[in-house]
Structure formats: structure tokens, C-alpha cells
Scaffold this active site. Structure first.
Site, PDB file in Angstrom:
ATOM      1  N   ASP A  43      -2.096  11.434 -15.468  1.00 25.09           N
ATOM      2  CA  ASP A  43      -2.315  10.417 -16.209  1.00 25.09           C
ATOM      3  C   ASP A  43      -1.794   8.656 -15.413  1.00 25.09           C
ATOM      4  OD1 ASP A  43       0.332  11.054 -17.029  1.00 25.09           O
ATOM      5  OD2 ASP A  43       0.188  11.421 -18.877  1.00 25.09           O
ATOM      6  N   GLY A  44      -0.620   9.287 -15.203  1.00 25.90           N
ATOM      7  CA  GLY A  44      -0.094   8.750 -13.739  1.00 25.90           C
ATOM      8  C   GLY A  44       1.647   8.343 -14.282  1.00 25.90           C
ATOM      9  N   ARG A 102      13.359 -13.219  -7.748  1.00 26.71           N
ATOM     10  CA  ARG A 102      12.626 -13.869  -7.868  1.00 26.71           C
ATOM     11  C   ARG A 102      12.272 -15.113  -9.137  1.00 26.71           C
ATOM     12  NH1 ARG A 102       7.889 -14.176  -3.567  1.00 26.71           N
ATOM     13  NH2 ARG A 102       7.928 -11.659  -4.311  1.00 26.71           N
ATOM     14  N   LYS A 198      10.358 -30.002   0.931  1.00 27.16           N
ATOM     15  CA  LYS A 198       9.169 -29.607   0.801  1.00 27.16           C
ATOM     16  C   LYS A 198       8.985 -29.336  -0.589  1.00 27.16           C
ATOM     17  CE  LYS A 198       8.652 -24.848  -0.524  1.00 27.16           C
ATOM     18  NZ  LYS A 198      10.185 -23.337  -0.145  1.00 27.16           N
ATOM     19  N   ARG A 200       6.437 -27.400  -4.157  1.00 26.79           N
ATOM     20  CA  ARG A 200       6.020 -26.635  -4.331  1.00 26.79           C
ATOM     21  C   ARG A 200       5.137 -27.255  -5.382  1.00 26.79           C
ATOM     22  NH1 ARG A 200       6.022 -21.265  -2.665  1.00 26.79           N
ATOM     23  NH2 ARG A 200       7.734 -21.511  -1.998  1.00 26.79           N
ATOM     24  N   THR A 229       3.213 -14.313   0.481  1.00 25.58           N
ATOM     25  CA  THR A 229       2.081 -14.655   1.454  1.00 25.58           C
ATOM     26  C   THR A 229       2.686 -15.252   2.777  1.00 25.58           C
ATOM     27  OG1 THR A 229       2.356 -16.787   0.025  1.00 25.58           O
ATOM     28  CG2 THR A 229       1.220 -14.817  -0.541  1.00 25.58           C
ATOM     29  N   ALA A 230       3.676 -15.667   2.924  1.00 25.17           N
ATOM     30  CA  ALA A 230       4.129 -16.199   4.019  1.00 25.17           C
ATOM     31  C   ALA A 230       3.215 -18.107   4.496  1.00 25.17           C
ATOM     32  CB  ALA A 230       3.525 -15.563   5.480  1.00 25.17           C
TER      33      ALA A 230
END
Length: 317
Positions: A43-44, A102, A198, A200, A229-230
Site C-alpha cells: 500500500d506504499g 524554501r 529581478k 518574480r 526549473t532553471a
């Protein structure tokens, strides 16, 4: 410096996130990896069996909480519980990469601070110490009420670039938050620093604004702690070339490299991306312009110093 703990007082155990790094660390210390199996029920649910006695031993568990993050975190918590119930003398968690780092503050209303929750879970499970590498936010050290040794990847990355003999180098931080890290590398390479200002608009979407510093005709080295994600690093590299940089290298400690990251790096102006093995790279992500450096000697040295009650701060120099 390698030691050989024939008395069995020091044991290194590996969970499933990064067995290759765990083996390198054990080799550096001069011990065999402890025998344990980490599997799943149908079941994991995570099942852990420690297949040798750890009674009275100082145990070091190697586990990066990288993808699949929740699976690796549960493995770690269950292993801590198993070690505590098996009468280990001390349970030392070696997390080269600290997942959820993060989420270290409330940026908006009603947000969790998941990095603190993870610290609580590790402590409540019964860990005695944490050794980690380049935490995304230094204040995470304060989320723990147990000792935490915070190692740095900058010396490893800097030594690599120093050995390349690049000329006219400028070390560039892709955002304001990474300026301290960029300055540490710049001091080592005796180079000036630049900053990319920058904004975001939303998570995982970066928008480059201004470049602070003279980059005309220079070899730029972008440095970050995590490349996910670069988006940030590739936009930054393109902006540096547009503003007159001769060539762009990039480096980070933790190559999360999720989603479109590899494709973005391949299509960017980055000549070479230098990463560490704090997170294992699957074969499909080991592309030609990615160079991987090992953190095993650094972590192995830290474990030896902790075990022998010596200073760990000397490793930061």
C-alpha cells in the site's frame, strides 16, 4: 584525512535518496555502510529493517530529502524512530539537501512555514544532531533546538573554477538574496561581484530587470544554492550575454532540475553548469555541459570531526 573505526562505534546508514553519495562518504571515513533495507509495503507504507546491532553506537544517517520529497522524509523519520528504539547512543542526520527549505517564512497571509515543521518532525522523531549543506535560508538553523552543522558548498565550487584558470571573471548573484554567497565566491576568486535585480511575478516565474555591476567583456559566473526549473538562471545568463558578457558559467550546490530545467539549460547561453552530488542526477539529466563535483570528502570530514569532538568550523575556511 581518513580514519578507520574498527571498534564499530561509528556507523553510517544510507536510505534510498542518495546511496552512491552515502557509499562515497563511508569510503572517505573508512567504514562499511551499515546493513539495512528500506522497502515499501504493497500500500506504499515505508518498511525499514536495520540488520545489525546499533546499541551504543553513534549513527549517521545519510538522506537528502529530494524528490520524491515526502517519501524520502518519511523514510528518514521512520529510520530515526527505529534507531531510537534500537538504543543507538546518538542519531545524527546528514541531510545534504534539506527539502521544504524554501518555505522558510510567511510571505503571504495564511501560509505555512514548512521548513520549521520539518525541523520539528526530525527533532520529535528523536534526532540528536543535523549536518546539512547550503540551507536555502540560514535562519533554518534556528528552527532546531539540537546542534546543527551547516556546511558550505562555495569552497568546492570556487576551487573548481580556480582550477579552470578563467580570466576577467565576475561572480554574479541571480537575485538580491544570494549576494552573500556570491561575495564569498568572489573573495575566493579575487573577482568583483554583480547582481541581477529581478522581480518574480509568481512562483517559478522569473523576470529579469537590471544588472548591477560592470560585466562588459567579462567571464560571468552565476552562483545559486538551488537550481529548480532553471528559469532564473537561464534568463540571467541570456541577460548577461545581451549586456556584453563574453561567456557565462553557472553553478549551484543543489541541482533539483525539475520540469523544463534540462531543456532550458541546453537552450541557454550557459557554457557549463557546475553542480554537486547533494542530489543524485538520473542519467537523462547528466547532459554534456553539466559538471558534477562530489561533496563526500566535505561531509565525511565533518562526520569524523563531530565523532572525534573536534571543530567543524575549520571546514568553512
Amino acid at each position: 584525512m581518513s580514519s578507520n573505526y574498527t571498534d564499530g562505534s561509528l556507523k553510517v546508514l544510507s536510505l534510498n535518496s542518495n546511496p552512491k553519495l552515502a557509499q562515497e562518504i563511508a569510503d572517505h571515513i573508512g567504514v562499511s555502510l551499515g546493513k539495512c533495507t528500506v522497502s515499501k509495503f504493497s500500500d506504499g507504507e515505508v518498511q525499514i529493517n536495520i540488520e545489525e546491532s546499533v546499541r551504543g553506537c553513534d549513527v549517521y544517517v545519510i538522506q537528502s530529502t529530494c524528490a520524491p520529497v515526502n517519501q524520502h522524509l518519511m523514510e528518514l523519520l521512520i529510520m530515526i524512530d527505529a534507531l531510537k528504539r534500537a538504543s543507538a547512543k546518538s542519531i545524527n542526520i546528514v541531510m545534504p539537501y534539506y527539502g521544504y527549505a524554501r518555505q522558510d517564512r510567511k510571505a503571504r497571509a495564511r501560509e505555512p512555514i514548512a521548513a520549521k515543521l520539518v525541523a520539528n518532525l526530525i527533532e520529535t522523531a528523536g534526532a540528536d544532531r543535523v549536518i546539512s549543506l547550503d540551507l536555502h535560508a540560514p535562519q533554518i538553523q534556528g528552527f532546531f533546538d539540537i546542534p546543527i552543522d551547516h556546511l558550505q558548498g562555495v569552497p568546492i565550487l570556487s576551487n573548481y573554477f580556480e582550477s579552470k584558470g578563467l580570466e576577467d571573471v565576475i561572480v554574479v548573484s541571480p537575485d538580491h538574496g544570494g549576494v552573500t554567497r556570491a561575495r564569498r565566491m568572489a573573495d575566493r576568486l579575487k573577482a568583483p561581484i554583480g547582481i541581477i535585480d529581478k522581480r518574480r511575478p509568481r512562483p517559478n516565474v522569473a523576470e529579469v530587470m537590471n544588472i548591477i555591476g560592470n560585466i562588459e567583456g567579462k567571464t560571468a559566473i552565476l552562483i545559486d544554492d538551488i537550481i529548480d526549473t532553471a528559469g532564473t538562471i537561464t534568463l540571467a545568463s541570456n541577460a548577461l550575454i545581451e549586456h556584453g558578457a563574453k561567456e557565462v558559467y553557472a553553478c549551484c550546490t543543489h541541482p533539483v532540475l525539475s520540469g523544463p530545467a534540462i531543456e532550458r539549460i541546453q537552450n541557454s547561453q550557459i557554457k557549463e553548469l557546475v553542480v554537486t552530488n547533494s542530489i543524485p542526477l538520473p542519467p537523462e539529466k547528466e547532459i554534456e555541459n553539466i559538471t558534477k563535483l562530489s561533496v563526500a570528502p566535505l561531509i565525511g570530514e565533518a562526520i569524523i570531526r563531530v565523532h572525534e569532538l573536534q571543530s567543524v568550523s575549520i571546514l568553512f575556511d
